[in-house]
Design a protein around this motif. Structure first.
Motif, PDB file in Angstrom:
ATOM      1  N   LYS A   1      -4.079   4.405  -2.096  1.00 50.52           N
ATOM      2  CA  LYS A   1      -4.380   5.983  -1.033  1.00 50.52           C
ATOM      3  C   LYS A   1      -4.800   6.665  -2.307  1.00 50.52           C
ATOM      4  CE  LYS A   1      -2.096   6.798   3.103  1.00 50.52           C
ATOM      5  NZ  LYS A   1      -1.385   6.339   3.654  1.00 50.52           N
TER       6      LYS A   1
ATOM      7  N   LYS B   1       0.580  -1.164  -0.381  1.00 50.10           N
ATOM      8  CA  LYS B   1       0.123  -0.359  -0.370  1.00 50.10           C
ATOM      9  C   LYS B   1       0.649   0.940  -0.255  1.00 50.10           C
ATOM     10  CE  LYS B   1      -2.357   1.710   3.548  1.00 50.10           C
ATOM     11  NZ  LYS B   1      -3.249   1.889   4.733  1.00 50.10           N
TER      12      LYS B   1
ATOM     13  N   ASP C   1       0.761   5.653  -1.040  1.00 45.11           N
ATOM     14  CA  ASP C   1       0.486   6.841  -2.351  1.00 45.11           C
ATOM     15  C   ASP C   1       1.313   7.800  -2.878  1.00 45.11           C
ATOM     16  OD1 ASP C   1       1.798   8.227  -0.214  1.00 45.11           O
ATOM     17  OD2 ASP C   1      -0.202   9.735   0.244  1.00 45.11           O
TER      18      ASP C   1
ATOM     19  N   GLU D   1      -8.217   2.412  -1.142  1.00 49.75           N
ATOM     20  CA  GLU D   1      -8.169   2.787   0.197  1.00 49.75           C
ATOM     21  C   GLU D   1      -8.837   4.197   0.011  1.00 49.75           C
ATOM     22  OE1 GLU D   1      -7.229   3.335   4.874  1.00 49.75           O
ATOM     23  OE2 GLU D   1      -5.839   2.886   2.826  1.00 49.75           O
TER      24      GLU D   1
END
Length: 293
Positions: free
Chosen positions: A187, A163, A165, A209
């Motif tokens: 994200k 995960k 960004d 997300e």
């Protein structure tokens, strides 16, 4: 998709079935166990992972830090102070020094009792999850190369979800350079929503997300959610103090319809929580209530 038509992840027969549904973007409703199932086990511990497996919780969020001598251990904080009976920065302690410490009960703190559990290495977790669960490696993008080596060595590509960004160019460069890849979650908020089309085309994430401060944020609008549903899995974070417009675990324990139920009604199917068993019980009750007749 109404709840009574939606599959519940923990009711599937096996992790293989769960993985298939996840990769096919079937919007499988499932809790994500934040730091494992840490009540009664310590967070980020081997029992916390095993409890998830025992309850068919197939997505487990775990935190990782690196010791002074280069070992990846399960630890959220950069220090061992909160969750063990020791003190000091993880990256200033050797694995041997960390293994001498005892994990504190639950999520630690100054008043928590010591347990017999030790801080586990990621290597200790790998045989536990094979064929059983997927790890969401949180805050681990900086460890992506080290994780890739471990995953490749142990043939666990289907058991890790990275995960971040990070910029799409950086993501594409990493994933395009590998013959095989772990799953990836991005994200997404109103701040980077303008890059959504490029993200879907260049990376095609397994999950996204959604980060939102109000229910009016565009990222959780009907149009954006409808667009995403056919192309990825939607992840919501119900943790207290997360970017969730206060649709949190604390609210859910008082009024689950306004907490976890809000995510479910919006079509968000992967829900990170500190209370996965209570979430599962609520979802089953909600599904039964919504059954026709």
């Amino acid at each position: 998709m109404s709840l009574n038509q939606q599959k519940l992840g923990w009711q599937l027969a096996s992790y293989t079935d769960f993985l298939k549904a996840l990769l096919e973007k079937q919007q499988l409703l499932t809790p994500v166990a934040h730091r494992g199932l840490w009540n009664p086990a310590p967070e980020n511990s081997l029992p916390a992972v095993q409890h998830c497996i025992d309850h068919h919780i197939y997505l487990i969020e775990l935190d990782m830090q690196v010791t002074k001598d280069g070992h990846i251990v399960l630890m959220h904080d950069t220090t061992v102070d909160r969750t063990t009976n020791g003190s000091g920065e993880v990256d200033e302690l050797t694995l041997s020094e960390i293994k001498q410490l005892s994990l504190k009960e639950l999520n630690g703190g100054p008043n928590a009792k010591n347990t017999k559990e030790k801080v586990p290495t990621l290597l200790e977790v790998l045989p536990m999850i094979k064929g059983k669960a997927m790890i969401n490696a949180d805050k681990a993008w900086k460890l992506r190369h080290e994780l890739y080596e471990l995953v490749e060595q142990h043939d666990l590509f289907d058991h890790f979800l990275l995960k971040s960004d990070r910029p799409i160019e950086q993501l594409a460069a990493f994933f395009d350079s590998n013959p095989r890849n772990m799953s990836y979650m991005h994200k997404l908020s109103d701040k980077n929503l303008h890059q959504l089309d490029l993200l879907l085309e260049a990376v095609s994430p397994t999950a996204i997300e959604l980060l939102f401060y109000t229910e009016d944020d565009e990222v959780v609008s009907d149009a954006v959610i409808a667009k995403l549903k056919g192309q990825t899995n939607l992840w919501g974070n119900a943790l207290d103090f997360a970017e969730n417009a206060r649709h949190s675990d604390s609210l859910s324990l008082l009024d689950p319809d306004k907490g976890w139920g809000w995510f479910i009604n919006r079509g968000i199917s992967l829900i990170q929580t500190d209370h996965p068993l209570k979430f599962m019980a609520y979802a089953e009750k909600k599904m039964k209530t919504n059954e026709p007749g």
